[in-house]
Design an enzyme around this catalytic site. Structure first.
Site, PDB file in Angstrom:
ATOM      1  N   GLY A  12      28.436  37.584  43.556  1.00 22.90           N
ATOM      2  CA  GLY A  12      28.779  38.858  44.216  1.00 22.90           C
ATOM      3  C   GLY A  12      27.541  39.618  44.660  1.00 22.90           C
ATOM      4  N   PHE A  13      27.758  40.625  45.479  1.00 22.61           N
ATOM      5  CA  PHE A  13      26.659  41.442  46.039  1.00 22.61           C
ATOM      6  C   PHE A  13      25.808  42.025  44.915  1.00 22.61           C
ATOM      7  CE2 PHE A  13      25.857  45.933  47.788  1.00 22.61           C
ATOM      8  CZ  PHE A  13      24.686  45.579  48.440  1.00 22.61           C
ATOM      9  N   ALA A  81      32.666  40.713  37.689  1.00 23.03           N
ATOM     10  CA  ALA A  81      33.690  40.156  38.577  1.00 23.03           C
ATOM     11  C   ALA A  81      34.945  41.014  38.575  1.00 23.03           C
ATOM     12  CB  ALA A  81      34.041  38.728  38.156  1.00 23.03           C
ATOM     13  N   LYS A 157      40.270  49.672  38.889  1.00 26.33           N
ATOM     14  CA  LYS A 157      39.020  49.865  38.153  1.00 26.33           C
ATOM     15  C   LYS A 157      39.230  50.772  36.937  1.00 26.33           C
ATOM     16  CE  LYS A 157      35.594  48.312  39.035  1.00 26.33           C
ATOM     17  NZ  LYS A 157      35.123  46.981  38.571  1.00 26.33           N
ATOM     18  N   PRO A 182      28.994  52.820  39.119  1.00 23.25           N
ATOM     19  CA  PRO A 182      28.298  53.114  40.376  1.00 23.25           C
ATOM     20  C   PRO A 182      29.209  53.774  41.406  1.00 23.25           C
ATOM     21  CG  PRO A 182      28.254  50.744  39.843  1.00 23.25           C
ATOM     22  CD  PRO A 182      29.304  51.384  38.995  1.00 23.25           C
TER      23      PRO A 182
HETATM   24  P1  NDP Z   1      31.705  41.429  45.545  1.00 19.89           P
HETATM   25  O1  NDP Z   1      33.021  41.281  46.222  1.00 19.89           O
HETATM   26  O2  NDP Z   1      30.482  41.021  46.268  1.00 19.89           O
HETATM   27  O3  NDP Z   1      31.738  40.689  44.138  1.00 19.89           O
HETATM   28  C1  NDP Z   1      32.901  40.570  43.408  1.00 19.89           C
HETATM   29  C2  NDP Z   1      32.826  39.334  42.552  1.00 19.89           C
HETATM   30  O4  NDP Z   1      34.061  39.218  41.817  1.00 19.89           O
HETATM   31  C3  NDP Z   1      32.677  38.053  43.371  1.00 19.89           C
HETATM   32  O5  NDP Z   1      31.854  37.157  42.691  1.00 19.89           O
HETATM   33  C4  NDP Z   1      34.104  37.522  43.418  1.00 19.89           C
HETATM   34  O6  NDP Z   1      34.211  36.128  43.589  1.00 19.89           O
HETATM   35  C5  NDP Z   1      34.567  37.910  42.033  1.00 19.89           C
HETATM   36  N1  NDP Z   1      36.018  37.850  41.941  1.00 19.89           N
HETATM   37  C6  NDP Z   1      36.930  38.612  42.574  1.00 19.89           C
HETATM   38  N2  NDP Z   1      38.166  38.193  42.253  1.00 19.89           N
HETATM   39  C7  NDP Z   1      38.015  37.141  41.398  1.00 19.89           C
HETATM   40  C8  NDP Z   1      38.906  36.270  40.719  1.00 19.89           C
HETATM   41  N3  NDP Z   1      40.229  36.390  40.827  1.00 19.89           N
HETATM   42  N4  NDP Z   1      38.390  35.321  39.913  1.00 19.89           N
HETATM   43  C9  NDP Z   1      37.052  35.170  39.774  1.00 19.89           C
HETATM   44  N5  NDP Z   1      36.160  35.948  40.407  1.00 19.89           N
HETATM   45  C10 NDP Z   1      36.641  36.923  41.204  1.00 19.89           C
HETATM   46  O7  NDP Z   1      31.639  42.959  45.130  1.00 19.89           O
HETATM   47  P2  NDP Z   1      30.472  43.870  44.561  1.00 19.89           P
HETATM   48  O8  NDP Z   1      29.312  43.074  44.164  1.00 19.89           O
HETATM   49  O9  NDP Z   1      30.311  44.981  45.492  1.00 19.89           O
HETATM   50  O10 NDP Z   1      31.205  44.422  43.248  1.00 19.89           O
HETATM   51  C11 NDP Z   1      30.919  43.903  41.953  1.00 19.89           C
HETATM   52  C12 NDP Z   1      31.518  44.816  40.927  1.00 19.89           C
HETATM   53  O11 NDP Z   1      31.036  46.139  41.125  1.00 19.89           O
HETATM   54  C13 NDP Z   1      33.038  44.917  40.996  1.00 19.89           C
HETATM   55  O12 NDP Z   1      33.516  45.050  39.684  1.00 19.89           O
HETATM   56  C14 NDP Z   1      33.262  46.227  41.778  1.00 19.89           C
HETATM   57  O13 NDP Z   1      34.498  46.803  41.468  1.00 19.89           O
HETATM   58  C15 NDP Z   1      32.109  47.050  41.231  1.00 19.89           C
HETATM   59  N6  NDP Z   1      31.693  48.160  42.073  1.00 19.89           N
HETATM   60  C16 NDP Z   1      31.241  47.945  43.345  1.00 19.89           C
HETATM   61  C17 NDP Z   1      30.813  49.007  44.124  1.00 19.89           C
HETATM   62  C18 NDP Z   1      30.309  48.826  45.520  1.00 19.89           C
HETATM   63  O14 NDP Z   1      30.198  49.811  46.242  1.00 19.89           O
HETATM   64  N7  NDP Z   1      29.950  47.617  45.947  1.00 19.89           N
HETATM   65  C19 NDP Z   1      30.878  50.389  43.614  1.00 19.89           C
HETATM   66  C20 NDP Z   1      31.334  50.497  42.249  1.00 19.89           C
HETATM   67  C21 NDP Z   1      31.721  49.420  41.527  1.00 19.89           C
HETATM   68  P3  NDP Z   1      34.400  35.470  45.053  1.00 19.89           P
HETATM   69  O15 NDP Z   1      33.050  35.552  45.712  1.00 19.89           O
HETATM   70  O16 NDP Z   1      34.840  34.089  44.761  1.00 19.89           O
HETATM   71  O17 NDP Z   1      35.423  36.300  45.764  1.00 19.89           O
END
Ligand code: NDP
Length: 341
Positions: A12-13, A81, A157, A182
Site C-alpha cells: 500500500g501507499f 491493510a 475505520k 492520520p
Molecule cells: P492503499 O489502498 O494504498 O493500501 C491499502 C492496503 O490494504 C493495500 O495493500 C491493499 O491491498 C490492502 N487491502 C485492502 N483490502 C484488502 C483485503 N481484502 N485483503 C488484503 N489486503 C487488503 O491505502 P493507503 O496506503 O492510503 O492506506 C493504508 C491504511 O491507512 C488504511 O488502513 C487506510 O484506511 C489508512 N489511512 C489512509 C489515509 C490516506 O489518506 N491515505 C488516511 C488515514 C488512514 P491491495 O493492494 O491488494 O488492494
C-alpha cells in the site's frame, strides 16, 4: 539479534513507505500482500534497498486466521491493510467486514505469539470525526456519527479501531496497542499506483470538480506517517492514539499550487466556495454516488481543527509544511505520468 516486523498490506501507499523505512533501519520485514505473485503491484518492494531482508507472504483480510501463520517469530506488528474506497457497492461486505475482521485477525494472531511486544494500528482521523468540527479535536474524540449510509469508509475505520481497543480490553495480551490516526495522506509514491488520497489531485486536474468548492482538508506527508509508525513501534512511552496531521489546505490553495507548477487539464476556476455556492453544491451532491454525496454534504463549508501536539511531544515527529508536501505530490504525480504539464 535482528528484529522482525510484520507489516500488513505492505504494497500500500503508506505501508510501502513504512517497509522502506524499516529496511533502512535494519529490521527484517515480513510483508503481507493479497497476491505475492502479482509482480506489477509488488515488484517495486523487491527493488527497495535492503530488500534481501524482506519476505512477502499472502493474506486476505476476509479470510479466517488471515495472519495466524505469520506472527510466531516477529517482534512487532504494523497493521495497515484496510480497504480505502469512498464509494462501494456493498458497505458491509466491501468495507466494514474486511476492515474489522482483518484488524481482529491481526490481533488474534498476535495474541498467540509470545514474542510480539507491540502492535501499531493504522486507524484514521475518520475514527475521530465524521466531518470538520467547530471544536479542536483531540485523541479523546470518537466518530459517533458515521454509519453504513453516512461516510461508510469512516464507519469502517471507526468500527475497526473500536474492535481493536475492545480486543485488548477483553484479552490479557502480552503486547500493547498503539494507534496512528492520520488525516489525508499525500506525498510521493514508491510505486506507479495512485492512492485514494493522492487521487484527489488527479481528480482536480481532470475536471471531476466542476468548480472551486468550500473543501478544506487536514494533510500529512506520507514520509512522516511512516516515521510515526516506526517511532510508535519502538518508543517506550508511546501510548494510546495519535492524531497525525500537519496542517490544513483548501481547494483554492491546492488548485493554485497545481497551476503554478503548470499542470494542464480542467483545473476548476469557477468559484462556488461562498455561502450560496456551498448550498448549491450540497443540493447537487444528491446526484452523486451515495458515498461521494454524503462526503460532500458533511464536509462542504467545514474547516477541520485538530490538536497534533501529542505525536510531536511523545514521538518527536516534526511535520514538514503542508505546502511542501503538496508540491512534492504534484511533482511526483507528474513524474509517474499521472498529471501532465
Ligand atoms: P492503499 O489502498 O494504498 O493500501 C491499502 C492496503 O490494504 C493495500 O495493500 C491493499 O491491498 C490492502 N487491502 C485492502 N483490502 C484488502 C483485503 N481484502 N485483503 C488484503 N489486503 C487488503 O491505502 P493507503 O496506503 O492510503 O492506506 C493504508 C491504511 O491507512 C488504511 O488502513 C487506510 O484506511 C489508512 N489511512 C489512509 C489515509 C490516506 O489518506 N491515505 C488516511 C488515514 C488512514 P491491495 O493492494 O491488494 O488492494
Amino acid at each position: 539479534m535482528q528484529e522482525r516486523v510484520l507489516v500488513t498490506g505492505a504494497n500500500g501507499f503508506i505501508a510501502s513507505h513504512i517497509t522502506k523505512l524499516l529496511l533502512e533501519h535494519g529490521f527484517a520485514v515480513r510483508g503481507t500482500v493479497r497476491n505475492p505473485l502479482k509482480a506489477d503491484t509488488i515488484g517495486f518492494l523487491k527493488a527497495l534497498p535492503g530488500a534481501s531482508n524482506l519476505e512477502l507472504v499472502s493474506a486476505n483480510l476476509n479470510d479466517e486466521g488471515a495472519f495466524s501463520d505469520y506472527t510466531a517469530d516477529v517482534d512487532y506488528v504494523i497493521h495497515t491493510a484496510s480497504p480505502f474506497v469512498i464509494d462501494v457497492e456493498n458497505v458491509e461486505r466491501d468495507l466494514v467486514k474486511p476492515a474489522v475482521r482483518g484488524t481482529v485477525s491481526a490481533l488474534e494472531a498476535t495474541a498467540k505469539s509470545s514474542r510480539v511486544k507491540r502492535v501499531v494500528l493504522t486507524s484514521s482521523m475518520a475514527a475521530i470525526t465524521d466531518a470538520p468540527d467547530s471544536r479542536v479535536l483531540t485523541e479523546a474524540d470518537w466518530n459517533e456519527k458515521s454509519s453504513v449510509t453516512r461516510n461508510p469508509y469512516y464507519y469502517s475505520k471507526t468500527q475497526a479501531e473500536r474492535a481493536a481497543w475492545a480486543f485488548t480490553k477483553a484479552n490479557r495480551t502480552g503486547f500493547d496497542l498503539v494507534v496512528i490516526n492520520p488525516f489525508m495522506v499525500a506525498g510521493p509514491s514508491l510505486s506507479t499506483g495512485v492512492s485514494t488520497s493522492n487521487q484527489l489531485f488527479i481528480d482536480v486536474a481532470n475536471g471531476q470538480y466542476p468548480a472551486l468548492m468550500a473543501l478544506n482538508w487536514g494533510f500529512v506527508d506520507v514520509r512522516e506517517v511512516a516515521d510515526a509508525h516506526v517511532r510508535a513501534m519502538k518508543a517506550p512511552n508511546a501510548k494510546g492514539r495519535y492524531i497525525c496531521s500537519a496542517g490544513n489546505m483548501d481547494m483554492h490553495q491546492i488548485t493554485n499550487i497545481m497551476r503554478s507548477v503548470g499542470v494542464r487539464g480542467k483545473l476548476p476556476s469557477f468559484d462556488m466556495s461562498g455561502r450560496i455556492g456551498t448550498a448549491t453544491m450540497k443540493l447537487l451532491s444528491h446526484f452523486q454516488p451515495s458515498g461521494i454525496g454524503s462526503y460532500l454534504r458533511t464536509h462542504l463549508g467545514g474547516i477541520p481543527r485538530f490538536d497534533n501536539s501529542k505525536i510531536q511531544r511523545d514521538l518527536g515527529i516534526e511535520f514538514r509544511d503542508v505546502e511542501e508536501t503538496i508540491y512534492d505530490t504534484v511533482h511526483d504525480l507528474i513524474e509517474w505520468g499521472h498529471l501532465s504539464t
